[in-house]
Write an enzyme that holds these catalytic residues in place. Structure first.
Site, PDB file in Angstrom:
ATOM      1  CD  GLU A   1       0.456 -20.380  24.089  1.00 51.28           C
ATOM      2  OE1 GLU A   1       0.188 -20.973  22.978  1.00 51.28           O
ATOM      3  OE2 GLU A   1      -0.564 -19.238  24.259  1.00 51.28           O
TER       4      GLU A   1
ATOM      5  CG  HIS B   1      -3.095 -17.902  22.908  1.00 54.12           C
ATOM      6  ND1 HIS B   1      -2.728 -19.585  23.019  1.00 54.12           N
ATOM      7  CD2 HIS B   1      -4.290 -18.424  22.179  1.00 54.12           C
ATOM      8  CE1 HIS B   1      -3.391 -20.444  22.416  1.00 54.12           C
ATOM      9  NE2 HIS B   1      -4.286 -19.452  21.800  1.00 54.12           N
TER      10      HIS B   1
END
Lengths: 291, 379
Positions: free
Chosen positions: A209, A247
């Site tokens: 990611e 995150h």
């Protein structure tokens, strides 16, 4: 074979009496994982699901020969729990807890490294070797035994990918959620090498990611050390710069860490990158020459 | 979490790091009073929680009292990258002959705190990082040893020849590392660190950000937080266990897990749609969380359709379905909803949805395409 966990895993659960700890202990046990002990300070002598509970990790390891520990304790206590597992001498520690202060992880990862103990997480869903051992919070029923190794920085996106693989009849050797925090245990390079060395893994799926440069490093590592086919997916292709997407790791900062750059890094070393999750099974089949 | 320059320098001062003499002001009159107190010349600097102030015209040198007032009038109220300037810092002008860069941050690769230093400090440090990365020295700090005197000296010798400067710099590095640890920082930066005409190292600017995960044990730092309106909404969401970031589009998204939420946005974009937000409802969702999430989505008037994508792990699909149904019972929802449930307890969840006469789709791609189709329907 597979990597990290298997039938010989003797699992210990730190925080076994907590809400998440007890729930997932029963799920892991139901899947067939060999859980030998639990730890909860002050609750030694009790049992959970028939599993004996100890006050310290050291006592649990001594009494049961546990070789792997999974941690479900609240985030402020997680760094200490990791070090307790390390001091007691298990071989592998998996920390599920979310929201662990970064400096606690700096200290804990350094300690485990010094002791030569492997760490996965924190803030991760754990890992699974299908039909052998589930060590984490992954939904066991979507996995199927096979020859695809998978590593991912995300939890639920992993579930989506795995279910697509399973639907396409592509089983998995081991699937590892490495977590999305800035400082974490095992990362792409170490796992790529383990999958490369594992005779039961024929192809590797890497799910990354945005944020940081771990994917770029992984691409370089693949170029130099990995001969097995690898396919990748990068989440966050549409994310606006500078926004934290849940995150801590997923921060795009000043021109590095964007999905575009990561995709380019992989494609430059011959790793195909799926633009949609659904393309992953097709890419693997193409590389493995399966129809 | 970010704080202002003046707050960072207050922390530096507490650790006896030399900073410019300065006063925070909220009006032009205060700026004039501060200027008289500090003596000319002064630098008037916008205090906003974003970078690029200098280039936006938010930093001005004033050699007269009138110039200071004019600078205050220009800067106060100015918009810098969406932030309105509500306060300025008036700092005593300092004569210096060279500028350095010092920053401490977390290095994901070595899993340690890393000190970065450069002889080429100043506003162009990002250009230096890009064009001449070797000009930025990097020193990962062993967490067991910390910033020992020998290590601090080693870094200082890489920057300075004069031993009196080496001693000043080594002392500074030790203090900065102490600040980093004691405040749970994620960034401590001085740019520029200047060498004054008097031969002293001085922090002309200061920047700090902090680890959100550690704020629970840093009440003094948390008290400095000044969230924007959008951030307040994000913080409120966080308190109900949701991670919400508002974007510009019209498809409201509700997803569990950050990675899947990002991938869902990517798939919507791929098919030509525009997500209105990032919304991660997290693990172990209760029906109440889903109600909170629906309220959040509906509070954005741009949202024309809601797309729900759940892959149950810890999250149970039947919980989400129950939450959704009770949300719909409680609130008036006059926009269409596209639902995709999969994973733990998906069958039970889908049954609840079906009994409520809501349509469901089978895959993420299908969900995205259906949401886009509904957005594009003429009213």
């Amino acid at each position: 074979m597979s990597i990290l966990v298997n039938k010989n895993t003797r699992l210990l659960v730190q925080g076994i009496t907590g809400r998440d700890g007890s729930f997932h202990t029963s799920k892991m046990k139901e899947y067939g994982t060999n859980i030998v002990a639990g730890v909860s300070p002050g609750k030694g002598g009790q049992t959970v699901d028939g599993i004996p509970v100890f006050n310290t990790v050291e006592a649990a390891v001594k009494a049961t020969g546990a070789n792997t520990s999974i941690i479900f304790v609240p985030a402020p206590l997680a760094g200490d729990a990791i070090m307790e597992a390390g001091e007691a001498g298990v071989e592998l520690v998996i920390c599920i807890s979310e929201g662990v202060p970064t400096l606690d992880m700096v200290k804990a990862t350094a300690y485990l490294k010094k002791k030569g103990i492997k760490l996965i997480g924190a803030n991760c869903p754990g890992l699974i070797t299908p039909e052998e051992a589930l060590v984490g919070i992954l939904p066991g029923n979507i996995f199927k035994k096979g020859n695809i190794g998978l590593m991912s920085r995300s939890g639920t996106l992993t579930y989506l990918m795995v279910s697509l693989l399973t639907q396409a009849d592509l089983g998995q050797s081991t699937c590892v959620g490495i977590g999305g925090d800035p400082v974490a245990g095992l990362y792409y390079q170490e796992l790529l090498q383990m999958f490369q060395d594992d005779p039961e893994t024929d192809a590797i799926v890497l799910i990354g990611e945005i944020g940081g440069e771990a994917e770029e490093r992984a691409a370089q590592y693949i170029k130099e050390h990995v001969t097995k086919p690898v396919v990748a997916f990068i989440a966050g292709q549409s994310a606006p710069p500078g926004k934290r997407m849940g995150h801590a790791g997923a921060i795009i900062s000043s021109g590095s860490g964007t999905a575009e750059e990561k995709i380019a890094a992989f494609e430059a070393v011959g790793v195909p990158v799926a633009r949609l999750p659904i393309e992953i099974p097709q890419l693997i089949k193409k590389l493995l020459k399966i129809n | 979490m970010k704080i202002h320059e003046y707050q960072s320098k207050e922390i530096f001062s507490r650790y006896a790091i030399p900073v410019t003499k300065e006063i925070v002001c909220y009006s032009a009159d205060e700026v004039c009073a501060a200027t008289e107190k500090l003596g000319l010349p002064v630098v008037v600097k916008a205090q906003v929680l974003t970078g690029g102030r200098g280039k936006a015209g938010g930093v001005k040198l004033a050699r007269t009292l009138d110039a200071a007032r004019e600078a205050a009038n220009q800067i106060l109220g100015m918009d810098i990258k969406g932030y309105t300037v509500e306060k300025v810092l008036v700092a005593q002008g300092v004569k210096f002959n060279s500028e350095f860069y010092v920053g401490l941050t977390i290095d994901r690769n070595t899993k340690s705190v890393i000190l970065m230093a450069s002889k080429e400090g100043g506003v162009e440090i990002e250009e230096v990082a890009k064009d001449n990365p070797d000009a930025i020295l990097k020193f990962p700090i062993d967490p067991d040893l910390g910033m020992t005197p020998f290590f601090a000296r080693k870094i200082a010798f890489a920057l300075f020849d004069d031993f009196s400067l080496v001693k000043q710099a080594a002392d500074l590095f030790q203090k900065l590392y102490k600040i980093f640890l004691e405040t749970d920082a994620s960034l401590v930066e001085i740019n520029p660190l200047v060498l004054t005409d008097e031969g002293k190292l001085l922090a002309l600017d200061g920047k700090m950000t902090f680890d959100d995960n550690a704020l629970y044990r840093q009440p003094g730092i948390e008290a400095l937080n000044e969230p924007t309106e959008d951030e307040k909404k994000e913080i409120a969401a966080h308190e109900s266990g949701l991670t919400y970031i508002r974007l510009e589009g019209n498809i409201g998204c509700m997803v569990n897990g950050a990675g899947l939420a990002m991938a869902s946005m990517d798939v919507i974009k791929h098919y030509g749609g525009n997500p209105a937000n990032f919304l991660d409802i997290g693990g172990s969702s209760s029906p109440k969380k889903v109600i909170d999430a629906m309220n959040l989505l509906l509070s954005d008037k741009n949202v024309k359709v809601i797309m729900i994508n759940i892959f149950g792990g810890i999250t149970r699909c039947d919980d989400v379905a129950r939450g959704l149904v009770s949300a719909l019972d409680q609130m008036k929802v006059d926009i269409p909803i596209v639902i995709r449930l999969s994973g733990t307890n998906a069958e039970e969840g889908l049954k609840i949805i079906k009994d409520y006469n809501l349509p469901t789709v089978n895959s993420l791609s299908e969900a995205a395409q259906e949401a886009i189709r509904l957005v594009n329907l003429p009213n």
